[in-house]
Structure formats: C-alpha cells, structure tokens
Write a protein that holds these residues in place. Structure first.
Motif, PDB file in Angstrom:
ATOM      1  N   ASP A   1      -3.160  -6.161   3.702  1.00 19.16           N
ATOM      2  CA  ASP A   1      -3.629  -4.781   3.622  1.00 19.16           C
ATOM      3  C   ASP A   1      -4.575  -4.522   4.784  1.00 19.16           C
ATOM      4  O   ASP A   1      -5.355  -5.395   5.151  1.00 19.16           O
ATOM      5  CB  ASP A   1      -4.377  -4.547   2.306  1.00 19.16           C
TER       6      ASP A   1
ATOM      7  N   MET B   1       0.844  -1.203   0.000  1.00 15.06           N
ATOM      8  CA  MET B   1       0.000   0.000   0.000  1.00 15.06           C
ATOM      9  C   MET B   1       0.883   1.258   0.000  1.00 15.06           C
ATOM     10  O   MET B   1       1.767   1.390   0.833  1.00 15.06           O
ATOM     11  CB  MET B   1      -0.888  -0.026   1.244  1.00 15.06           C
TER      12      MET B   1
ATOM     13  N   GLY C   1      -3.469   2.381   6.523  1.00 14.43           N
ATOM     14  CA  GLY C   1      -4.358   1.649   5.621  1.00 14.43           C
ATOM     15  C   GLY C   1      -5.338   2.564   4.911  1.00 14.43           C
ATOM     16  O   GLY C   1      -5.153   3.774   4.882  1.00 14.43           O
TER      17      GLY C   1
END
Ligand SMILES: Nc1nc2c(ncn2[C@@H]2O[C@H](COP(=O)(O)OP(=O)(O)OP(=O)(O)O)[C@@H](O)[C@H]2O)c(=O)[nH]1
Ligand SMILES: [Mg+2]
Ligand SMILES: [Zn+2]
Ligand SMILES: [Zn+2]
Length: 403
Positions: free
Chosen positions: A195, A1, A97
């Motif tokens: 993730d 990410m 996140g």
C-alpha cells in the motif's frame, strides 16, 4: 486499495475529483506559456507570470484517468500529471494511495522544526524499515530537506533557527510542504500487497498561528489532516521552569517564554478553523486524532519520577506494531504531570474540542543533548519521537496495534 475518486493536492491542499487532473507537456522544444495557477500558488505577481510548459485536461475516460496524454500544442506524449488548481506535479501515490497530511502545530519555540527535521530522517532510516516498508521523497522534497534542516542538524550540528512567517517568505520551507511516499507491505490472503501513502509534513511558523486571517489562508492543510501533532513546551509552565536551573531553560529555548503565545489560545484557534471549514457547530467535537506532545523531554527528564515508562525507550519499532500497553502508560503519566503542573485549562480545551486524543512526550535532540550556548549540538538521537506519529498511523488503520 480501492480506486479513489477524489484526492487532496499535497501542495495546495485543495480537494479535487481524480478526473479533474491535468497534464503538463514535458517536451523541451514545446513553447513556454504564462502559468497563472503556479504564479498564484507561489504568491507571485500575476502581471509578470511564471512561464511553464502548457497544461491541459486529459481526454475524458470515465472515472479513471489515462496514464498519458498528447499535448495539444506539440502533439508529444506526456506522463506528467498536475493539480488543476496550483499546477504542481502530483506524486503517483496521490492518485493511487491514501493521503496522509500530518499537521505539526504549536506556539512559537515549541520545537516544531526540530521535530519535523528529525522525524523525517528517522522515518527514512529506521521507522519505515522496522515496519517492513520504505519512505522516499517526492520530486525536490529530499533536496529541500537535505539542504535545509538535515544540513544544519546532521552535518553542521547546530540547532535550527525559528521559522519565518510564510506570509512574507514564499521560498522558505514552511511554505512548500515536504512530501513523501510511504510504502508498506501488508500480508494479504494469498500474497503480500504493497500500500502506498502520501505523507505530507507542513512545518508552520508559530507566528502564522497567532492570527486567524493568516491561518485561514496559509493553513488550509490543518483541516484536511489525518492527524494533528500539537507540540507543547513543558518549560512554558511556571511550575516546571521553577524546578530547573536557568541555564537549562535558556539553552532549550530561542525566545523568552513571556513572548510565547499560550498553547490554549492556539488550540482554540486551530479548533475554530477546522469547525468553520467543516461547518460544524461550536459544541460539536472534531474527530481528527490529536496527539498532544511535550517536546524537549530531555530538558525535563530530571523531573520525571524514576521508573516511569516515558523514560524508557520506545518499544513500537522493535515490535513492528503499536504497543498498546506502553501507549496507555505514557498517556496516563503525561496526563498526571499536566495536572501536577497546573495545566488543567489545556486538558479541558483538548477534551472539549476533540473526540480522539492522546498525550505523549518526545525529545528530538535526545537525552543529554540540550543545545550549547553557541547553538552547537551532538548528532540528534531522538527519544520516543515516533510515538505520536505511529499512534496517528494506527488510528488511521495504517499500522497494526498489539492486542
Ligand atoms: N533540549 C532541547 N531543546 C529543543 C529541542 N527541540 C527544540 N529545542 C529548543 O527549542 C527551540 C525552538 O525550536 P524550534 O524547533 O525552532 O521551534 P518552532 O516550534 O519551530 O518555532 P517557530 O518556528 O518559531 O514556530 C530551539 O532553538 C531549541 O533551543 C529538543 O528536542 N531538546
Ligand atoms: Mg519552526
Ligand atoms: Zn494543488
Ligand atoms: Zn507540448
């Protein structure tokens, strides 16, 4: 990410630069000071502010923020990161996140609280697991959930009360969102990677969606959401009500349908709010995915033609991906039911306002589990409750779809 540069606070829904976060001292011996931001967030009286440990900006380190900082008052190290506008402690997934705010809206008595109360338990116990992940509550979220909806639905086995307006009730569940971290494993090229997503549920009181002034202050979250779950009570359509016996209808409602606000009105208000927030023209369509969902499906199941896909169990979790064929069938079945029930004005409202929408039907309590007159229920065994949420996750690229 990729590293993010901005985040949305899951408590107050303000957007900030990552570099603007603050730290809060955690040393018990450090002196408490008045905390105006937290007092304001909790709608408290600023002349008698809440007290808390000092908060302060971290020494700047470019784009990224340091993991810890030293309190300027007592010099001890703290790892607690707080939002600069409301001073609530932020989950790690907010910083690292993706933010996924799921708004659950609909007029009074459409089943929002039951939907949220049941889908959270399902997400933790079943849905996240089937998708190879895990979901956990942040900070006091699990305590609040367990003491609230979970206690009532799963331990006392009673239906929930209608939600009180958060304008007067700062301490009710509708005011503080339920915040979770969802972790999902994704197959990487060389190794699997995990993730994380901040999943925020905000259970609005239908009452608070009736008035634009209240909405613009209380419901900022709607504008920031990754998806909107718009609940519709099928029994608010006269054609449906007239085909059912009175007892079924009254057990599946807590207010007389005449007192309910029309769903088209709520849809219009929600859309106006988002357009104002984004400075959009009235003819521009909004791109937030909207799941238009019939709630209380158990109560109307007898009216659904035999062989309909929507009567079957949801296949997505068992397949571990979003089943497009099933989704297509359900969407078109519900669309034709809406037309049959004379809800053209709702259909065109949705179409005029949103680019991406889809129709679903769910039951939070489950088939054959309409609340008794004394409010008692059997343990919830939801029907297709995951469908709208999984579709929103699919639209946001969080889970995969079947070809
Ligand atoms: N049969 C059946 N009834 C349901 C279901 N979900 C909700 N109900 C009924 O609908 C009523 C209202 O549900 P709530 O979840 O409290 O509605 P709400 O949208 O949160 O209402 P407000 O908080 O006033 O906005 C309940 O009291 C139940 O009688 C369901 O899955 N099946
Ligand atoms: Mg409610
Ligand atoms: Zn905040
Ligand atoms: Zn200190």
């Amino acid at each position: 990410m990729p590293l993010k540069s901005k985040f949305i606070c899951p408590f107050c829904f303000e957007e900030h630069k990552i570099s603007d976060v603050q730290f809060r001292c955690t040393n018990r011996r450090c002196k408490d000071v008045p905390d105006l931001e937290l007092t304001r967030y909790e709608n408290g009286d600023e002349s008698i502010p809440k007290m808390g440990k000092p908060t302060f900006k971290a020494p700047s380190g470019g784009l990224s923020i340091p993991k810890s900082a030293r309190c300027p008052e007592c010099n001890s190290i703290t790892y607690a990161i707080v939002c600069p506008s409301c001073h609530n402690k932020l989950p790690e997934s907010t910083l690292l996140g993706r933010d996924m705010i799921i708004s659950v809206v609909g007029s009074r008595d459409t089943g929002k609280s039951h939907f949220v109360g049941v889908i959270i338990n399902e997400l933790i116990e079943r849905i996240s697991v089937k998708f190879g992940g895990a979901m956990e509550g942040f900070d006091d979220t699990m305590q609040r959930y367990k003491a609230g909806a979970y206690q009532k639905l799963y331990m006392d086995m009673q239906k929930l009360d209608l939600t009180q307006s958060s304008v007067q009730n700062v301490n009710n569940g509708a005011y503080r969102p339920l915040i979770f971290t969802l972790k999902l494993k994704h197959k990487g090229l060389f190794k699997d990677k995990i993730d994380s997503y901040t999943l925020v549920f905000f259970d609005t009181a239908g009452e608070d969606l009736n008035d634009e002034d209240t909405m613009s202050t209380v419901n900022k979250y709607i504008c920031k959401s990754a998806g909107i779950i718009f609940l519709l009570d099928p029994m608010q359509f006269p054609t449906v009500r007239n085909q059912l016996d009175e007892n079924t209808v009254s057990r599946a409602s807590s207010v007389d349908w005449k007192q309910a606000t029309r769903s088209d009105d709520i849809m219009a208000r929600v859309s106006k709010l988002i357009r104002n927030d984004r400075r959009m023209k009235s003819e521009q369509k909004i791109d937030i995915p909207v799941a238009a969902v019939f709630s209380k499906f158990d109560a109307i199941a007898s009216l659904i033609p035999e062989g309909s896909t929507v009567l079957e169990n949801s296949p997505h979790c068992d397949e571990g991906r979003f089943d497009m064929a099933d989704w297509h069938n359900v969407d078109s079945e519900i669309r034709s039911l809406l037309t049959e029930w004379g809800a053209e004005s709702f259909i065109s409202q949705v179409d005029l306002n949103y680019t991406n929408y889809s129709y679903f039907a769910v039951s939070a309590l489950g088939l054959g589990n309409n609340p008794k007159e004394n409010r008692s229920i059997e343990r919830p065994r939801p029907h297709r409750i995951e469908d709208p949420l999984l579709w929103i996750l699919k639209e946001n690229g969080v889970i995969k779809a079947s070809k």
